[in-house]
Design a protein around this motif. Structure first.
Motif, PDB file in Angstrom:
ATOM      1  N   LYS A   1       0.823  -1.209   0.000  1.00 21.59           N
ATOM      2  CA  LYS A   1       0.000   0.000   0.000  1.00 21.59           C
ATOM      3  C   LYS A   1       0.865   1.271   0.000  1.00 21.59           C
ATOM      4  N   THR A   2       1.841   1.296   0.899  1.00 19.13           N
ATOM      5  CA  THR A   2       2.709   2.467   0.974  1.00 19.13           C
ATOM      6  C   THR A   2       3.518   2.616  -0.323  1.00 19.13           C
ATOM      7  N   HIS A   3       3.974   1.493  -0.848  1.00 21.46           N
ATOM      8  CA  HIS A   3       4.718   1.515  -2.099  1.00 21.46           C
ATOM      9  C   HIS A   3       3.886   2.182  -3.203  1.00 21.46           C
ATOM     10  N   LEU A   4       2.650   1.721  -3.370  1.00 24.48           N
ATOM     11  CA  LEU A   4       1.795   2.275  -4.428  1.00 24.48           C
ATOM     12  C   LEU A   4       1.485   3.745  -4.186  1.00 24.48           C
ATOM     13  N   MET A   5       1.235   4.066  -2.932  1.00 24.15           N
ATOM     14  CA  MET A   5       0.901   5.447  -2.599  1.00 24.15           C
ATOM     15  C   MET A   5       2.047   6.379  -2.949  1.00 24.15           C
ATOM     16  N   GLN A   6       3.252   5.966  -2.601  1.00 26.59           N
ATOM     17  CA  GLN A   6       4.400   6.826  -2.911  1.00 26.59           C
ATOM     18  C   GLN A   6       4.717   6.805  -4.399  1.00 26.59           C
ATOM     19  N   ALA A   7       4.385   5.698  -5.058  1.00 28.81           N
ATOM     20  CA  ALA A   7       4.583   5.657  -6.509  1.00 28.81           C
ATOM     21  C   ALA A   7       3.720   6.720  -7.183  1.00 28.81           C
ATOM     22  N   ILE A   8       2.539   6.950  -6.631  1.00 29.65           N
ATOM     23  CA  ILE A   8       1.668   8.003  -7.176  1.00 29.65           C
ATOM     24  C   ILE A   8       2.386   9.343  -7.092  1.00 29.65           C
ATOM     25  N   ALA A   9       2.925   9.631  -5.912  1.00 29.05           N
ATOM     26  CA  ALA A   9       3.622  10.903  -5.726  1.00 29.05           C
ATOM     27  C   ALA A   9       4.834  10.997  -6.651  1.00 29.05           C
ATOM     28  N   ASN A  10       5.622   9.920  -6.689  1.00 27.55           N
ATOM     29  CA  ASN A  10       6.828   9.958  -7.529  1.00 27.55           C
ATOM     30  C   ASN A  10       6.490  10.143  -9.002  1.00 27.55           C
ATOM     31  N   ASN A  11       5.426   9.506  -9.427  1.00 24.48           N
ATOM     32  CA  ASN A  11       5.037   9.649 -10.835  1.00 24.48           C
ATOM     33  C   ASN A  11       4.498  11.050 -11.113  1.00 24.48           C
ATOM     34  N   MET A  12       3.714  11.587 -10.206  1.00 32.30           N
ATOM     35  CA  MET A  12       3.222  12.954 -10.385  1.00 32.30           C
ATOM     36  C   MET A  12       4.390  13.926 -10.506  1.00 32.30           C
TER      37      MET A  12
END
Ligand code: ADP
Ligand code: MG
Length: 339
Positions: A50-61
């Motif tokens: 969950k944390t991985h995906l959540m931060q992936a959102i931020a990193n991709n943005m």
């Protein structure tokens, strides 16, 4: 405020049936923040990404727009920041910080439970951001509807957009995760070792990765090459191995239910085709998924000879490549048995 981990990206997140909805929604939210997937709530047990995906959102943005104003916090940090802002009479600043954003990511919202006043503040924060089409991403360790002491109105907001569940990865995904991890860490592990670890550790990804590291270190200390035997020794008695190892009995029950026959048919002597094939499949899976010997399996199948078991396994093995229906049945059954 917690810094982002740049290693948490979509590229190095392995997709499988257990997480593909979460992955797709997270990716969509990061490509079109404030769009259809707002708020996005990902929920599921510990160590599932969950944390991985959540931060992936931020990193991709941030790769699309390095100036994007993104705040990533755990719900505990939000609580602390809010409490401090009251103590220091700096609520205005607090609101500035949490409301002037393109995206707010709050990890583990279950910790809002029982924090009455903070829940109200978060409710207001949420509304301001959402009214302005700013992206909100949340994670929780369970469906928010099941979190005790979370106010009704917060729950209703949380599940407004798309609540997506993330579950334990199935065997194929676990193997793929280990392969990717081994590559990342430059661990030369033969596939049979990765398969072994993946078959034994079926709880969550964090433990899976931990098991791989442990096996690596163990082999190094023993100055042994990485083999399934060494892996077994390394993991022995560590509680890594599945809590409930599969029993032949359970396999028989699942196979019987899957083919709509009785378990007593599976263990019985009937020779009709609609029973013989499921029986062979159950024997095959018993061999594959338990540590039982052929004689032991024969015994559990109504006292049959070990050569009967061997014959059944041969038969299934021979037919797998030519019979796609059989292959699919096996795959479905493995999934149902959660391995
Ligand atoms: P959670 O927040 O759900 O408790 P994390 O996001 O912290 O879980 O994941 C635990 C570890 O497992 C992290 O190192 C993460 O990178 C890794 N991980 C989880 N799921 C995957 C996946 N599908 N592919 C690659 N790594 C994963
Ligand atoms: Mg987490």
């Amino acid at each position: 405020e917690t810094p982002l981990n740049p290693e948490y990206t979509f590229e190095n997140f392995i997709e499988g049936r257990s997480n593909q909805m979460a992955y797709a929604s997270a990716f969509a939210a990061s490509e079109q923040p404030g769009g259809l997937y707002n708020p996005l709530l990902i929920y599921g047990g510990v160590g599932l990404g969950k944390t991985h995906l959540m931060q992936a959102i931020a990193n991709n943005m941030l790769t699309h727009n390095p100036n994007a104003r993104i705040k990533y916090v755990t719900s505990e940090t939000f609580v602390n920041d809010y409490v401090n802002s009251i103590k220091n009479r700096s609520q205005e600043q607090f609101r500035q910080e949490y409301r002037n954003l393109d995206a707010l990511l709050v990890d583990d919202v279950q910790f809002f439970a029982s924090k009455g006043e903070t829940q109200l503040e978060f409710f207001n924060t949420f509304n301001v951001l959402h009214d302005n089409n700013k992206q909100i991403v949340l994670t929780a360790d369970q469906n928010p509807k099941q979190i005790p002491n979370l106010t009704e109105r917060l729950v209703s907001r949380f599940v407004w957009g798309v609540p997506v569940e993330i579950t334990s990865p199935e065997l194929e995904t676990r193997i793929a995760i280990l392969q990717s991890k081994a590559e990342e860490e430059h661990i030369q592990a033969p596939n049979e070792v990765l398969n072994y670890i993946a078959s034994k550790v079926n709880t969550n990804v964090r433990e899976l990765e931990g098991a791989l590291m442990r096996v690596r270190v163990f082999a190094e200390l023993q100055k042994q090459p990485l083999t399934p035997q060494i892996a077994a020794e390394a993991l022995q008695g560590l509680g890594f191995a599945t809590e409930t190892t599969l029993s032949i009995d359970l396999i028989q029950k699942k196979v019987a239910a899957y083919f709509n026959i009785n378990q007593s048919d599976i263990t019985g002597k009937k020779r009709s085709q609609n029973i013989v094939v499921p029986r062979q499949i159950a024997m095959y899976l018993s061999r594959e998924l338990t540590d039982s010997s052929l004689p032991k399996i024969g015994k559990e199948f109504g006292g049959k000879d070990h050569t009967t078991v061997l014959h059944a396994i041969d038969k299934i093995e021979k037919n797998i490549s030519s019979d796609s229906g059989l292959e699919k049945d096996l795959k479905n059954l493995r999934d149902e048995l959660q391995v």
